[in-house]
Design a protein around this motif. Structure first.
Motif, PDB file in Angstrom:
ATOM      1  N   VAL A 149       3.910  34.900  45.376  1.00 19.18           N
ATOM      2  CA  VAL A 149       3.478  35.589  44.331  1.00 19.18           C
ATOM      3  C   VAL A 149       3.569  34.456  42.885  1.00 19.18           C
ATOM      4  O   VAL A 149       5.017  34.516  43.142  1.00 19.18           O
ATOM      5  CB  VAL A 149       4.303  36.944  44.297  1.00 19.18           C
ATOM      6  N   ILE A 150       2.533  34.756  42.349  1.00 23.89           N
ATOM      7  CA  ILE A 150       3.047  33.378  41.267  1.00 23.89           C
ATOM      8  C   ILE A 150       2.109  33.779  39.593  1.00 23.89           C
ATOM      9  O   ILE A 150       1.289  34.780  39.972  1.00 23.89           O
ATOM     10  CB  ILE A 150       1.853  32.354  41.093  1.00 23.89           C
ATOM     11  N   LYS A 151       2.797  34.002  39.140  1.00 26.80           N
ATOM     12  CA  LYS A 151       2.390  34.534  37.396  1.00 26.80           C
ATOM     13  C   LYS A 151       1.388  33.271  36.915  1.00 26.80           C
ATOM     14  O   LYS A 151       1.926  32.232  36.812  1.00 26.80           O
ATOM     15  CB  LYS A 151       3.632  34.491  36.272  1.00 26.80           C
ATOM     16  N   SER A 152       0.204  33.154  35.810  1.00 30.37           N
ATOM     17  CA  SER A 152      -0.326  32.469  35.718  1.00 30.37           C
ATOM     18  C   SER A 152      -0.525  33.167  34.122  1.00 30.37           C
ATOM     19  O   SER A 152      -1.203  34.479  33.938  1.00 30.37           O
ATOM     20  CB  SER A 152      -1.922  32.282  36.655  1.00 30.37           C
ATOM     21  N   HIS A 153      -0.802  31.587  33.770  1.00 31.82           N
ATOM     22  CA  HIS A 153      -1.148  32.126  31.976  1.00 31.82           C
ATOM     23  C   HIS A 153      -1.861  30.553  31.602  1.00 31.82           C
ATOM     24  O   HIS A 153      -1.611  29.307  31.795  1.00 31.82           O
ATOM     25  CB  HIS A 153       0.333  31.884  30.922  1.00 31.82           C
ATOM     26  N   PRO A 154      -3.036  31.321  31.456  1.00 33.64           N
ATOM     27  CA  PRO A 154      -3.919  30.325  31.168  1.00 33.64           C
ATOM     28  C   PRO A 154      -4.360  30.120  29.793  1.00 33.64           C
ATOM     29  O   PRO A 154      -4.105  30.640  29.239  1.00 33.64           O
ATOM     30  CB  PRO A 154      -5.658  31.106  31.642  1.00 33.64           C
ATOM     31  N   TRP A 155      -4.744  28.835  29.071  1.00 35.80           N
ATOM     32  CA  TRP A 155      -4.282  28.546  28.311  1.00 35.80           C
ATOM     33  C   TRP A 155      -5.586  27.352  27.441  1.00 35.80           C
ATOM     34  O   TRP A 155      -5.880  26.522  28.375  1.00 35.80           O
ATOM     35  CB  TRP A 155      -3.340  27.328  27.227  1.00 35.80           C
ATOM     36  N   ILE A 182       9.306  34.901  49.524  1.00 34.56           N
ATOM     37  CA  ILE A 182       8.505  35.083  49.825  1.00 34.56           C
ATOM     38  C   ILE A 182       7.273  35.018  50.287  1.00 34.56           C
ATOM     39  O   ILE A 182       6.508  34.716  49.675  1.00 34.56           O
ATOM     40  CB  ILE A 182       8.050  37.025  49.531  1.00 34.56           C
ATOM     41  N   VAL A 183       6.598  35.063  51.963  1.00 30.66           N
ATOM     42  CA  VAL A 183       5.747  34.164  52.158  1.00 30.66           C
ATOM     43  C   VAL A 183       4.679  35.509  52.916  1.00 30.66           C
ATOM     44  O   VAL A 183       5.203  36.029  54.137  1.00 30.66           O
ATOM     45  CB  VAL A 183       5.807  33.153  53.254  1.00 30.66           C
ATOM     46  N   CYS A 184       3.637  35.175  52.409  1.00 30.00           N
ATOM     47  CA  CYS A 184       2.460  36.591  52.809  1.00 30.00           C
ATOM     48  C   CYS A 184       1.762  36.164  53.572  1.00 30.00           C
ATOM     49  O   CYS A 184       0.864  34.943  53.472  1.00 30.00           O
ATOM     50  CB  CYS A 184       2.877  37.901  51.958  1.00 30.00           C
ATOM     51  N   GLN A 185       0.310  36.634  54.125  1.00 29.68           N
ATOM     52  CA  GLN A 185      -1.065  35.991  55.126  1.00 29.68           C
ATOM     53  C   GLN A 185      -1.662  36.345  53.705  1.00 29.68           C
ATOM     54  O   GLN A 185      -2.314  37.411  52.648  1.00 29.68           O
ATOM     55  CB  GLN A 185      -1.350  37.141  56.089  1.00 29.68           C
ATOM     56  N   CYS A 186      -2.555  35.429  53.639  1.00 23.95           N
ATOM     57  CA  CYS A 186      -3.628  35.532  52.574  1.00 23.95           C
ATOM     58  C   CYS A 186      -4.866  35.966  53.392  1.00 23.95           C
ATOM     59  O   CYS A 186      -5.317  35.972  54.065  1.00 23.95           O
ATOM     60  CB  CYS A 186      -4.255  33.370  52.743  1.00 23.95           C
ATOM     61  N   TYR A 187      -5.642  36.515  53.024  1.00 27.10           N
ATOM     62  CA  TYR A 187      -6.526  37.477  53.594  1.00 27.10           C
ATOM     63  C   TYR A 187      -7.644  36.713  53.602  1.00 27.10           C
ATOM     64  O   TYR A 187      -9.169  36.986  53.943  1.00 27.10           O
ATOM     65  CB  TYR A 187      -6.865  39.182  52.691  1.00 27.10           C
ATOM     66  N   ASN A 188      -8.376  35.233  52.756  1.00 30.93           N
ATOM     67  CA  ASN A 188      -9.244  34.848  53.177  1.00 30.93           C
ATOM     68  C   ASN A 188      -9.242  34.204  54.620  1.00 30.93           C
ATOM     69  O   ASN A 188     -10.062  33.695  55.319  1.00 30.93           O
ATOM     70  CB  ASN A 188      -9.557  33.946  51.883  1.00 30.93           C
ATOM     71  N   ARG A 247      -2.245  44.450  46.426  1.00 29.99           N
ATOM     72  CA  ARG A 247      -1.643  44.163  47.742  1.00 29.99           C
ATOM     73  C   ARG A 247      -0.078  44.857  48.354  1.00 29.99           C
ATOM     74  O   ARG A 247       0.775  44.400  47.153  1.00 29.99           O
ATOM     75  CB  ARG A 247      -0.944  42.535  48.003  1.00 29.99           C
ATOM     76  N   PRO A 248      -0.394  46.233  48.675  1.00 32.40           N
ATOM     77  CA  PRO A 248       1.189  46.887  48.392  1.00 32.40           C
ATOM     78  C   PRO A 248       2.069  46.188  49.123  1.00 32.40           C
ATOM     79  O   PRO A 248       3.158  46.730  49.468  1.00 32.40           O
ATOM     80  CB  PRO A 248       0.454  48.264  48.276  1.00 32.40           C
ATOM     81  N   ASP A 249       1.787  45.740  50.561  1.00 29.13           N
ATOM     82  CA  ASP A 249       2.599  45.164  51.150  1.00 29.13           C
ATOM     83  C   ASP A 249       3.581  44.422  50.800  1.00 29.13           C
ATOM     84  O   ASP A 249       4.093  44.101  50.919  1.00 29.13           O
ATOM     85  CB  ASP A 249       1.460  44.566  52.781  1.00 29.13           C
ATOM     86  N   VAL A 250       3.160  43.334  49.630  1.00 25.78           N
ATOM     87  CA  VAL A 250       3.469  42.552  49.257  1.00 25.78           C
ATOM     88  C   VAL A 250       4.377  43.074  48.178  1.00 25.78           C
ATOM     89  O   VAL A 250       5.967  42.919  48.143  1.00 25.78           O
ATOM     90  CB  VAL A 250       2.432  40.957  48.509  1.00 25.78           C
TER      91      VAL A 250
END
Length: 113
Positions: free
Chosen positions: A36-42, A22-28, A75-78
């Motif tokens: 869509v990415i899941k991030s895990h900070p360590w 899925i590719v969507c528009q960046c609001y910035n 982001r309900p559109d995504v």
């Protein structure tokens, strides 16, 4: 005697199931480069991950161009694009190829084969 230790933070990222491709528009920046990415900070000690800073991680829409990250909940559109909008195409009848396979498109007006 002198010891030099390096501490810091490293974020591990992976794709989210159901949102692959899925590719969507960046609001910035306005580019079509959001994924869509899941991030895990360590927390890292001498470049070795030691302690997770978040147990669940963060699911964000991240732009590949400007690195802007926005929570997926905003982001309900995504979210509506996940799993093809919740619609699955019906399976073809038993023993038949899916529609459109091995067939020529119908002739268009003003176009000759």
């Amino acid at each position: 005697m002198f010891f030099f230790f390096v501490c810091g933070e490293h974020t591990f990222r992976k794709n989210v199931d159901g949102y692959e491709g899925i590719v969507c528009q960046c609001y910035n920046c306005g580019n079509m480069a959001g994924h869509v990415i899941k991030s895990h900070p360590w927390f890292t000690f001498c470049w070795i991950p030691v302690l997770p800073l978040s147990m669940k991680g963060h699911v964000d829409v991240v732009c590949n161009i400007c690195s802007f990250a926005q929570p997926l909940e905003n982001r309900p559109d995504v979210m509506g694009m996940a799993n093809r909008g919740g619609q699955q195409p019906p399976p073809p009848p038993h023993g038949q190829a899916p529609q459109g396979w091995g067939q020529q498109p119908p002739p268009q007006p003003g176009f000759r084969y």
